[in-house]
Design an enzyme around this catalytic site. Structure first.
Site, PDB file in Angstrom:
ATOM      1  N   ARG A  73       0.832  -1.215   0.000  1.00  0.00           N
ATOM      2  CA  ARG A  73       0.000   0.000   0.000  1.00  0.00           C
ATOM      3  C   ARG A  73       0.863   1.260   0.000  1.00  0.00           C
ATOM      4  O   ARG A  73       0.512   2.267  -0.600  1.00  0.00           O
ATOM      5  CB  ARG A  73      -0.937   0.010   1.208  1.00  0.00           C
ATOM      6  N   ALA A  77      -6.354   0.725   9.800  1.00  0.00           N
ATOM      7  CA  ALA A  77      -5.299   1.731   9.954  1.00  0.00           C
ATOM      8  C   ALA A  77      -5.748   2.900  10.834  1.00  0.00           C
ATOM      9  O   ALA A  77      -5.135   3.203  11.864  1.00  0.00           O
ATOM     10  CB  ALA A  77      -4.861   2.221   8.579  1.00  0.00           C
ATOM     11  N   ASP A  87     -12.965  -8.031   9.710  1.00  0.00           N
ATOM     12  CA  ASP A  87     -11.792  -8.392   8.929  1.00  0.00           C
ATOM     13  C   ASP A  87     -10.735  -9.044   9.814  1.00  0.00           C
ATOM     14  O   ASP A  87     -10.689  -8.824  11.028  1.00  0.00           O
ATOM     15  CB  ASP A  87     -11.212  -7.139   8.269  1.00  0.00           C
ATOM     16  N   GLU A 121      -3.858  -9.153   7.845  1.00  0.00           N
ATOM     17  CA  GLU A 121      -3.012  -9.654   6.766  1.00  0.00           C
ATOM     18  C   GLU A 121      -1.637  -9.009   6.872  1.00  0.00           C
ATOM     19  O   GLU A 121      -1.463  -7.977   7.516  1.00  0.00           O
ATOM     20  CB  GLU A 121      -3.644  -9.320   5.412  1.00  0.00           C
ATOM     21  N   ASN A 159      -1.219  -5.351   6.189  1.00  0.00           N
ATOM     22  CA  ASN A 159      -1.726  -4.424   7.210  1.00  0.00           C
ATOM     23  C   ASN A 159      -0.615  -3.933   8.136  1.00  0.00           C
ATOM     24  O   ASN A 159      -0.707  -2.844   8.711  1.00  0.00           O
ATOM     25  CB  ASN A 159      -2.797  -5.094   8.079  1.00  0.00           C
ATOM     26  N   GLN A 179      -0.890  -0.469  10.288  1.00  0.00           N
ATOM     27  CA  GLN A 179      -1.824  -0.729  11.381  1.00  0.00           C
ATOM     28  C   GLN A 179      -1.000  -1.190  12.580  1.00  0.00           C
ATOM     29  O   GLN A 179      -0.857  -2.382  12.835  1.00  0.00           O
ATOM     30  CB  GLN A 179      -2.876  -1.741  10.927  1.00  0.00           C
ATOM     31  N   LYS A 194      -9.085  -8.468  13.775  1.00  0.00           N
ATOM     32  CA  LYS A 194      -8.535  -7.143  14.049  1.00  0.00           C
ATOM     33  C   LYS A 194      -9.074  -6.547  15.352  1.00  0.00           C
ATOM     34  O   LYS A 194      -8.312  -5.997  16.149  1.00  0.00           O
ATOM     35  CB  LYS A 194      -8.842  -6.190  12.881  1.00  0.00           C
ATOM     36  N   ASP A 199     -13.355   1.816   5.199  1.00  0.00           N
ATOM     37  CA  ASP A 199     -12.683   2.034   3.921  1.00  0.00           C
ATOM     38  C   ASP A 199     -13.627   1.940   2.730  1.00  0.00           C
ATOM     39  O   ASP A 199     -13.191   1.790   1.597  1.00  0.00           O
ATOM     40  CB  ASP A 199     -11.537   1.036   3.741  1.00  0.00           C
ATOM     41  N   CYS A 236     -17.660  -0.610 -25.774  1.00  0.00           N
ATOM     42  CA  CYS A 236     -17.011  -0.861 -27.062  1.00  0.00           C
ATOM     43  C   CYS A 236     -15.495  -0.676 -26.945  1.00  0.00           C
ATOM     44  O   CYS A 236     -14.722  -1.378 -27.602  1.00  0.00           O
ATOM     45  CB  CYS A 236     -17.577   0.053 -28.144  1.00  0.00           C
TER      46      CYS A 236
END
Length: 1015
Positions: A18, A439, A467, A470, A473, A477, A489, A539, A595
């Site tokens: 991130r 975060a 959540d 991971e 994070n 975080q 979390k 988020d 298209c």
């Protein structure tokens, strides 16, 4: 990668992903070669150190030999009771080291020998040194090209000084993606016009380069041309090349790309800057404040130096404040002194407020990263900040006197010094709800723990987050550690802050439930009504909007915030005062025309979107279609009729079952054939329909403007994008069918041996294929051709013959580098880009776009959370004047700070009665009958209800037949709901929301508030 390696050429993308989207790889590599020293480890120092460690520098050194005190615990979140009496740097270092295994944390033993400090690229000094000592250190740093930062906080005040030397190069002033656009014309005098009225979004003095221009001898048309041109903006759709005369004639085509040019800045040393300060304004409504605080902070340093015990002014002590005022007057006799401001600075000098540390700490840490990398524009050179609006205005309820602000030998003394003990008790007894523990949630909880929010006998904190943690994070975080990956979390965050402040043990409740309509039995009426306020740390817009609606319904203040890279925003929502979060929305994201996506891409975003759709179709939707066909007996007769693309679904089922692989080699063959189909045959079909010399109905070339004529690809196993399409496609296909895929690195020779045995069919053009040439050109719909559908249905095997057979659909996961998801999308996108001569993208950029990743960095998150808590104090004080609240927007890259008064909630009238369109409602007590409700509004408010609804169900309408109304009029509202919806009102529901349409006394339709029925 070794955590102690001195040479870091790699970046752990799984950790820093991130942040990479904010800073870029080049800046990150520069940071990984930078040694940083932080002097002073109280609240502000540790906040800076935490953010720098998370960001990932080469090494982080600490210096603070002073002993830990109880008062330090008010803001130093890495210190605990058992650290009292130990050196601050020693007690802090081990906790900081846990944040990032790639950043060794060291103790610096000697800062008096400046030569010993030459090994650092950046030195940050907080309040540990006197001003004279800072000047001496900065002189050394300025001479030896070491980036120097001085910063401190005093209560609700903050100060920052930056000296990055005589010549500092900024390689990217704002971090924005370079502007890219297509050209419709270039004149000989250098005037460039964009295609189809697309805005170029350039500014005077920007530089651009060109590619794919046909005509004009002046240009080098090579895609890799490095020739750049300075431009002058003529308007939103045109610009001119400065001092350039072109020869030849423009024919067609061309793409301009903005080129970021380095900028050089020069900084004065602290000694000179003190006399001739240059300010960056943190709040433009306080234009005169920086010059006052510039003198005030110097005066505090002189006061402390002259004091026998080296102490700062006492809280709310007028005698000490008078001395500070005298010093300020002597520093600049010509300056008119704002006595009230300087007195407050003196009153709060011993204060240490976590939210101010978070704001200044996030800001300064970003300046450290700028110093290391040259990415973004640094502060030049002083910035002062205050949040005096956060002081309590209810002076009788929350008095601020020498008596109420004196130290009590508690961990909260440095906050009591600013707000008073009564305000501290009010904070401790709050009941709050934090939605999200990511975060911003981690930063919010840290601040809450330090100020003791919810720690009192009547206080509590409720956290929910559905959540789990991971690896990606961990970069921002900061309450989470590698050992926490996979855990919930909310639970880990709760435990972390309870360790941070033991007063919170037993005061935090956690949940892993998502807040929404489906969980209103958990987050019920009693839950919401018990809260003092709510804070969002979410988020996504959908969840934010739901929480906002709940807060409006229960009339609870809401603190809202968000970040996007270096940008952050805060919004405060106050009942009966401000608009709500849902009152304004960002414009919808511009979609890619179908298209363009299907046949005429012209930039990498188009090919990535196409590849993501291909991924979903191959590996998610096709297996789901097969499973539905095999498990639903009436799939063809009933379910399929409700689908949009009947033919496409049938074809996917026929292909998935008729071309079923039985081993990994079969999956490789399938992937190779699909490559041929998508990147060769489909392209040849497109060129069959629209040859390269095709003309439009007006006689203009068909392949012009945004339409790029494609070229079919010839498969080459040595081309990485070709090869990885096969590798990823084969592995994902094998996953769908439960087969064993590659267990390690793909063996090119093995894949080649399988592919070489494959008979690749030649292309045969189809004459009846319709291709949409533009969004205004509808394509013929063949999906309802009964004969074609019947042929496909006859090819379906009997589900009974496949009893027990089931495919496993792929669930897209962008952050697992081993699952082949991003590998496939990157390869497919790049192969399509090669078809259309579009510059390809690396895995990182593809992941960013395909995964819709929100770029994030710890510095912005910390700063934004600090601003939110500064608004929290005003909610505790129950302010009713909208002027005292602030919505904020920041961009640390520039840097820019903007604060504004919230927008007032809109008002309306009925029968000369004014009401708030967001917050007011009609409150009805008890489960009244429908007739009683109608009569009440007629008699009490002069309103004739014409329609009454509950959710999407219409309970009453004036046009209903009399017999229908007769059955309902004497029923309680809950029974009317049951009669209409065939469902009971849920037992947890204590308040029902009804919407009404009314006529006023004049018989005119009027807008009125909704009804809440309290059961």
């Amino acid at each position: 990668m070794s955590s102690t390696s001195n040479k870091k050429e790699e970046i752990d993308e799984s950790l820093y992903s991130r942040q990479l989207y904010v800073l870029g790889k080049e800046a990150m590599l520069k940071m990984q070669n930078s040694n940083v020293l932080i002097i002073g480890l109280k609240g502000l120092g540790v906040e800076i150190a935490k953010n720098v460690a998370l960001a990932g520098v080469k090494s982080l050194s600490l210096y603070d030999p002073e002993k830990c005190t109880l008062q330090d615990l008010s803001s130093q979140f890495f210190l605990h009771q058992n650290d009292l009496g130990e050196r601050r740097d020693v007690a802090t270092s081990s906790k900081l080291a846990e944040l990032n295994s790639y950043v060794p944390v060291k103790i610096e033993c000697n800062i008096s020998d400046f030569e010993n400090l030459a090994k650092y690229q950046v030195i940050v000094v907080t309040d540990l040194l006197s001003l004279d000592e800072k000047v001496a250190l900065d002189d050394f740093c300025h001479l030896h090209n070491i980036n120097f930062i001085s910063t401190e906080t005093k209560g609700l005040f903050g100060s920052v000084f930056i000296d990055f030397g005589k010549e500092f190069t900024v390689f990217d002033v704002n971090g924005e993606e370079p502007q890219v656009g297509m050209i419709s014309d270039i004149e000989k005098d250098g005037v460039v016009t964009t295609l189809d009225g697309s805005r170029h979004n350039l500014e005077d003095g920007d530089y651009v380069k060109f590619s794919e221009v046909e005509g004009l001898n002046h240009f080098n048309y090579d895609q890799t041309s490095n020739t750049i041109y300075k431009i002058q903006v003529l308007g939103p759709f045109a610009f001119k090349l400065v001092d350039v005369k072109l020869d030849g004639t423009y024919v067609s085509g061309g793409i301009f790309t903005q080129v970021k040019m380095p900028t050089k800045l020069s900084f004065k040393p602290l000694k000179e800057a003190l006399k001739e300060p240059e300010f960056v304004y943190s709040d433009f409504s306080k234009f005169a404040t920086p010059s006052q605080l510039h003198l005030g902070f110097q005066a505090l340093d002189i006061f402390k130096t002259n004091h026998i015990n080296g102490e700062l002014p006492r809280p709310m002590n007028d005698e000490d404040a008078k001395k500070v005022l005298e010093i300020v007057s002597k520093l600049n006799p010509d300056e008119e002194i704002n006595e009230k401001l300087i007195k407050e600075l003196s009153y709060q000098a011993r204060g240490d407020i976590p939210s101010v540390n978070a704001f200044i700490g996030g800001l300064v840490a970003q300046e450290v990263l700028k110093a290391c990398s040259g990415k973004f524009t640094p502060i030049k050179q002083f910035m002062y900040f205050d949040s005096l609006e956060s002081l309590p205005e209810q002076k009788e309820k929350y008095p601020r006197t020498e008596e109420t602000t004196k130290p009590l030998n508690t961990r909260y003394d440095n906050q009591i010094a600013v707000f008073g003990v009564d305000f501290q008790r009010a904070i401790a007894n709050l009941k709050v709800f934090l939605v999200g523990a990511g975060a911003i949630g981690c930063e919010m909880l840290k601040n809450w723990a330090l100020i003791g929010l919810g720690s009192g006998p009547n206080g509590s904190i409720f956290i929910t987050d559905n959540d789990s943690i991971e690896k990606s994070n961990l970069n921002r975080q900061f309450l989470f550690r590698p050992k926490d990956v996979g855990k919930n979390k909310s639970e880990v965050a709760s435990h972390a802050v309870s360790v941070m402040n033991p007063d919170l043990k037993g005061k935090i409740q956690t949940s892993i439930e998502k807040v929404g309509a489906d969980t209103e039995n958990i987050f019920d009426d009693d839950f919401w009504q018990n809260l003092d306020f709510v804070t969002n740390a979410l988020d996504n817009v959908e969840a934010r909007s739901y929480v906002d609606r709940r807060c409006v319904f229960f009339k609870k203040p809401l603190l809202e915030s968000g970040t996007l890279g270096t940008k952050g925003n805060t919004q405060v929502i106050i009942p009966n005062l401000t608009e709500s979060y849902s009152s304004s929305r960002d414009p919808p994201e511009k979609s890619i025309p179908l298209c363009t996506l299907r046949s005429f891409p012209n930039k990498i975003d188009h090919t990535i979107a196409w590849a993501k759709s291909l991924f979903q179709g191959y590996f998610t939707e096709a297996p789901e279609n097969v499973n539905m066909y095999l498990s639903e007996p009436d799939f063809v007769e009933n379910t399929l009729r409700q689908a949009g693309d009947v033919k496409g679904i049938l074809e996917s089922i026929v292909e998935s079952l008729g071309n079923r692989p039985y081993n990994f080699e079969d999956c490789i063959k399938w992937a190779r054939l699909e490559f041929e189909k998508k990147f060769n045959h489909d392209i040849q079909q497109l060129l069959y329909n629209f040859p390269k010399d095709a003309k439009t109905s007006t006689g203009a070339p068909f392949w012009s403007g945004a339409k790029r004529a494609p070229t079919p690809l010839i498969f080459d196993i040595n081309n990485p994008d070709h090869f990885h399409f096969i590798v990823a496609g084969a592995n994902l296909r094998s996953f769908n069918y439960g087969l064993n895929g590659d267990s390690g690195l793909p063996n090119v020779e093995f894949y080649k041996s399988v592919i070489d045995k494959l008979d690749i069919p030649a292309f045969t053009p189809k004459k009846n294929v319709k291709i949409q040439a533009s969004d205004d050109d509808p394509v013929e719909n063949n999906t309802d051709d009964r004969d074609e559908l019947d042929v496909l249905i006859q090819q379906l095997p009997d589900p009974k013959s496949l009893s027990g057979f089931k495919l496993t659909p792929v669930e897209f996961e962008k952050d697992d580098d081993t699952n082949h998801h991003i590998e496939f999308i990157t390869a497919a996108s790049n192969d399509r880009a090669l078809n259309y001569n579009i510059e390809t993208a690396d895995r990182q950029k593809t992941k960013f776009i395909a995964g819709r990743i929100i770029p994030a960095i710890a510095t912005t998150t910390a700063l934004v959370a600090g601003l939110v808590v500064l608004e929290l104090y005003k909610i505790v004080d129950q302010r009713t004047d909208i002027e005292s609240y602030k919505n904020g927007f920041v961009n640390l890259a520039l840097p820019f700070f903007g604060f504004s008064e919230p927008i007032k909630s809109p008002k309306a009238k009925y029968n000369n009665t004014e009401y708030d369109k967001i917050w007011d409602r009609f409150d009805i007590k008890g489960d009244v009958t429908l007739k009683q409700l109608l009569d009440y509004f007629e008699e009490k408010h002069g309103l004739t209800i014409s329609m009454l609804s509950y959710g999407v169900s219409l309970l009453y309408a004036s046009f209903f037949p009399p017999k229908k109304l007769k059955d309902r009029m004497n029923l309680p509202i809950t029974q009317v709901v049951k009669l209409v919806t065939k469902k009971e009102v849920p037992s947890h529901t204590r308040t029902m929301l009804l919407e009404i349409c009314c006529d006023d006394k004049k018989g005119e339709d009027v807008e009125v508030p909704y009804i809440t029925v309290h059961l």
